[in-house]
Design an enzyme around this catalytic site. Structure first.
Site, PDB file in Angstrom:
ATOM      1  N   HIS A  36      68.382 -10.128  40.760  1.00 12.45           N
ATOM      2  CA  HIS A  36      68.304  -8.729  41.181  1.00 12.45           C
ATOM      3  C   HIS A  36      67.842  -8.648  42.640  1.00 12.45           C
ATOM      4  O   HIS A  36      68.454  -7.964  43.464  1.00 12.45           O
ATOM      5  CB  HIS A  36      67.330  -7.977  40.261  1.00 12.45           C
ATOM      6  N   GLU A  37      66.760  -9.366  42.958  1.00  6.96           N
ATOM      7  CA  GLU A  37      66.230  -9.327  44.324  1.00  6.96           C
ATOM      8  C   GLU A  37      67.197  -9.987  45.302  1.00  6.96           C
ATOM      9  O   GLU A  37      67.329  -9.536  46.442  1.00  6.96           O
ATOM     10  CB  GLU A  37      64.855 -10.002  44.380  1.00  6.96           C
TER      11      GLU A  37
END
Length: 156
Positions: free
Chosen positions: A67-68
């Site tokens: 996600h990051e």
């Protein structure tokens, strides 16, 4: 797991899932409470919540890292890197990142307020429930543009 091991892990995930190297710093931040990780736009660094690793394991943290990394790679590429952007959603789906992280046990749950007020249109009778008090003179009915009257609901 140390910060150095996290750095190597993120570099490996970046190459394997995105085909592009991660060239910035990654570290754990035990002060994170409500989030699994975060990406810094100015420095391009990534922080991960170590409590997520301790509670849910490496598989879940890998989804948080993806996600990051979606934020990271899209931001550096000049594409839509925010949660609402189609580029972000498509890349997150493609690499198998998590949209939201699991809440940690023992963390405070958000208090859900009951509906305490009701706005009623004087023209068509349309009702609008509200959790907070509003000034009915500032608003009109969305259905017929009629005037609204505010009522306080009991039991709230």
């Amino acid at each position: 797991m140390t910060d150095e091991q996290l750095q190597a892990w993120i570099e490996q995930i970046s190459l394997r899932s995105f085909g592009v190297p991660f060239r910035h710093q990654a570290r754990f931040n035990s002060r994170l409470r409500t989030t699994g990780g975060r990406y810094f736009m100015k420095s391009h660094h990534i922080e991960i919540n170590p409590a997520q690793l301790a509670t849910y394991g490496e598989e879940e943290v890998e989804r948080i890292i993806k996600h990051e990394l979606c934020h990271y790679h899209l931001h550096l590429a000049g594409r839509g890197y925010q949660h609402r952007d189609a580029d972000f959603k498509a890349l997150l789906q493609k690499v198998g990142g998590s949209r939201y992280c699991h809440s940690l046990p023992g963390s405070k749950q958000r208090k859900v307020l009951p509906h305490r007020y009701k706005l009623v249109c004087t023209e068509c009778g349309m009702e609008y429930l509200r959790k907070r008090r509003v000034d009915p003179n500032r608003y009109r009915c969305g259905k017929c543009a009629g005037r609204l009257r505010l009522y306080t609901l009991s039991g709230g």
